[in-house]
Design a protein around this motif. Structure first.
Motif: not given
Length: 155
Positions: A73-79, A83-85, A108-110, A112-118
């Protein structure tokens, strides 16, 4: 959407239940699901909803996000992002404003590093100004700009 790998989920749930030293019936009662339904999940015959997984995770005292990843249901990166939040929001040593600023910096760091900001709209609807300058010290004017220190002498 990722397909559910219910066999892997079932094996994982059985392992977690045994580690917690719970019978199938005890876990079913604690999670508020039927014993046969939980048995079918463990055997890979049923695809549980996110709500059921959350109830089971709570009963096992494990992360619901871990079960979501196992269920596909959830991608490992999303998890990891969730969890960080969660860790930031649960930290009792910083106040709510600081938590919001830290989450904004993280986003903002995510970005800047090219990750989708959810986004974290569920956290930001608390009256905290979303355009807070985390590095600003000292008084601010009504429009949010830095106040001249000579206009507001220290006591």
């Amino acid at each position: 959407m990722a397909s559910l790998n219910v066999g892997n989920l079932g094996e994982y749930l059985r392992e977690q239940r045994r580690n917690a030293q719970l019978s199938l019936r005890q876990l079913a009662d604690a999670a508020g699901v039927s014993n046969p339904y939980l048995s079918q999940i463990e055997r890979g015959l049923r695809k549980p909803s996110a709500d059921v997984l959350q109830q089971v995770a709570k009963a096992l005292r494990i992360s619901a996000e871990t079960l979501y990843v196992r269920a596909g249901i959830l991608d490992e990166k999303e998890r990891d992002e969730l969890e960080t939040r969660a860790v930031i929001l649960a930290d009792p040593s910083i106040n709510e404003r600081q938590k919001q600023v830290l989450l904004q910096i993280y986003e903002s760091f995510r970005k800047e590093n090219g990750f989708e900001v959810t986004g974290y709209s569920e956290y930001s609807d608390d009256g905290v100004d979303d355009d807070v300058d985390a590095t600003a010290d000292g008084p601010r004017t009504a429009d949010g700009s830095d106040a001249d220190p000579k206009d507001h002498p220290s006591s």
